[in-house]
Every structure is written in structure tokens, then in C-alpha cells.
Design a protein around this motif. Structure first.
Motif, PDB file in Angstrom:
ATOM      1  N   VAL A   1      39.804  27.804  33.884  1.00 58.86           N
ATOM      2  CA  VAL A   1      41.215  27.788  34.272  1.00 58.86           C
ATOM      3  C   VAL A   1      41.921  26.608  33.621  1.00 58.86           C
ATOM      4  CG1 VAL A   1      42.800  27.469  36.208  1.00 58.86           C
ATOM      5  CG2 VAL A   1      40.894  29.073  36.410  1.00 58.86           C
TER       6      VAL A   1
ATOM      7  N   LEU B   1      42.132  33.154  34.853  1.00 56.86           N
ATOM      8  CA  LEU B   1      43.058  32.927  35.959  1.00 56.86           C
ATOM      9  C   LEU B   1      42.920  34.017  37.016  1.00 56.86           C
ATOM     10  CD1 LEU B   1      46.268  31.820  34.018  1.00 56.86           C
ATOM     11  CD2 LEU B   1      44.572  30.383  35.119  1.00 56.86           C
TER      12      LEU B   1
ATOM     13  N   LEU C   1      43.406  27.103  40.756  1.00 54.76           N
ATOM     14  CA  LEU C   1      44.724  27.484  40.228  1.00 54.76           C
ATOM     15  C   LEU C   1      45.831  26.501  40.599  1.00 54.76           C
ATOM     16  CD1 LEU C   1      44.594  31.310  40.932  1.00 54.76           C
ATOM     17  CD2 LEU C   1      44.308  30.150  38.755  1.00 54.76           C
TER      18      LEU C   1
END
Length: 185
Positions: free
Chosen positions: A61, A108, A119
């Protein structure tokens, strides 16, 4: 596969292997063993850099977000300064990535289901961008356009719907024109 030597690029090799694995086979196949095989490394070599699957997802991420943020900042730097420049950058980013295999980073999507805390930076970027483009008060047209561009990428990445090249181009052209009018008004 032959085991590669450890180097400064090894974390990058691991992240690219994990992203390729997710794109090709889905999140369920994302294991340390599968990533090691994809990267041509031993399981210990992967775990030296990423102690767990969660650590690997979080790093993916950060990696994807960093790349996406840098691309959008570069696009925005080439635009005339305005309140909607971050929105236009998002629309142009969507245009550049819509037809690509990596249109919206699968990392993601995996993190949203399996490691939502990873996130936080992405959420912060969205919140900051929305604050810039709409300003104080209730969300308005810029936010609608921002989420429309993001939605285009998500629906294609999830396989819900995909426009053809001409259709998505026309839609993004219209969105960019609306963004310009929003800034004028």
C-alpha cells in the motif's frame, strides 16, 4: 527459479512480485511462499524484509500510494495554480491508468479487506484533496467529479464495468471541462 542475491533492490523486487501475483491470481494467492516463488527468492529472504503477510500488504500500500501520489503531484505541478488543480490531476491520472492492468492498485483493494489500517495514508490524501478542491462548507461539484474519476478506476479494477477507450476518453474530457467550469464559478 534461481534464488536472487540480496541487494538494495530486493524489497522492490518483492513488492513487484506481490503486486503481479495479486493482479494475475487474486488476493487469496498472496502468501509469503507464493511471493517468494514469484520473486525468485527464498521464503526467509522475503521474511527478512517483510515479517508477515500483513507487513507485506502494508508495504504494498505504501509503495502503490507513493507512486500514485508522486504521479498526481507531477501532473498537478504542470497545471496552472487553481483550487481544482488537484481534481484535474486526479482526472488526468484516471485517464493515464484506466486502460492499464494496474489502473487501480490491487494492493489497495486487498488492504481494504484485510488490513484497513494500512490505508490511513490513502484516506488522508483523499481527505486533504477534498478539502483543497471544495474548500469550507458542504461538498460540491468538485467532490462529485473526484469520486466519479475514482469510481471509474474502481469499477474497472473490480470487473464491474469497463468503458471502451473512446467512451472513457469522452467521459474524462467532460469531467475535466466540468472541473474547469467549477473553478470559474
Amino acid at each position: 527459479m534461481a534464488v536472487r542475491r540480496r541487494s538494495a533492490q530486493t524489497p522492490e523486487v518483492i513488492l513487484e512480485a506481490a503486486e503481479a501475483l495479486i493482479r494475475r491470481e487474486g488476493a487469496a494467492r498472496l502468501t509469503i511462499d507464493a511471493v517468494a516463488a514469484e520473486a525468485g527468492l527464498s521464503k526467509g529472504g522475503v521474511m527478512h524484509h517483510f515479517a508477515s503477510r500483513d507487513a507485506l500488504i502494508a508495504a504494498m500500500v505504501r509503495h502503490q500510494f507513493g507512486r500514485m501520489d508522486a504521479e498526481m503531484r507531477a501532473i498537478e505541478a504542470g497545471l496552472p495554480p487553481s483550487r481544482v488543480a488537484p481534481l484535474v490531476a486526479m482526472i488526468r491520472h484516471a485517464r493515464a491508468h484506466y486502460g492499464r492492468e494496474d489502473g487501480f492498485p490491487k494492493a489497495l483493494l486487498v488492504a481494504s479487506a484485510e488490513n484497513p489500517k494500512a490505508l490511513d495514508d490513502f484516506r488522508g490524501k483523499i481527505t486533504g484533496t477534498l478539502g483543497e478542491i471544495d474548500g469550507p462548507g458542504a461538498p460540491g461539484a468538485p467532490s462529485v467529479l473526484f469520486f466519479a474519476a475514482l469510481g471509474l478506476l474502481l469499477t474497472k479494477s473490480l470487473g464491474f464495468f469497463a468503458y471502451g477507450e473512446a467512451e472513457v476518453g469522452a467521459l474524462l474530457d467532460a469531467m475535466e471541462a466540468m472541473a474547469g467550469r467549477t473553478d470559474e464559478g
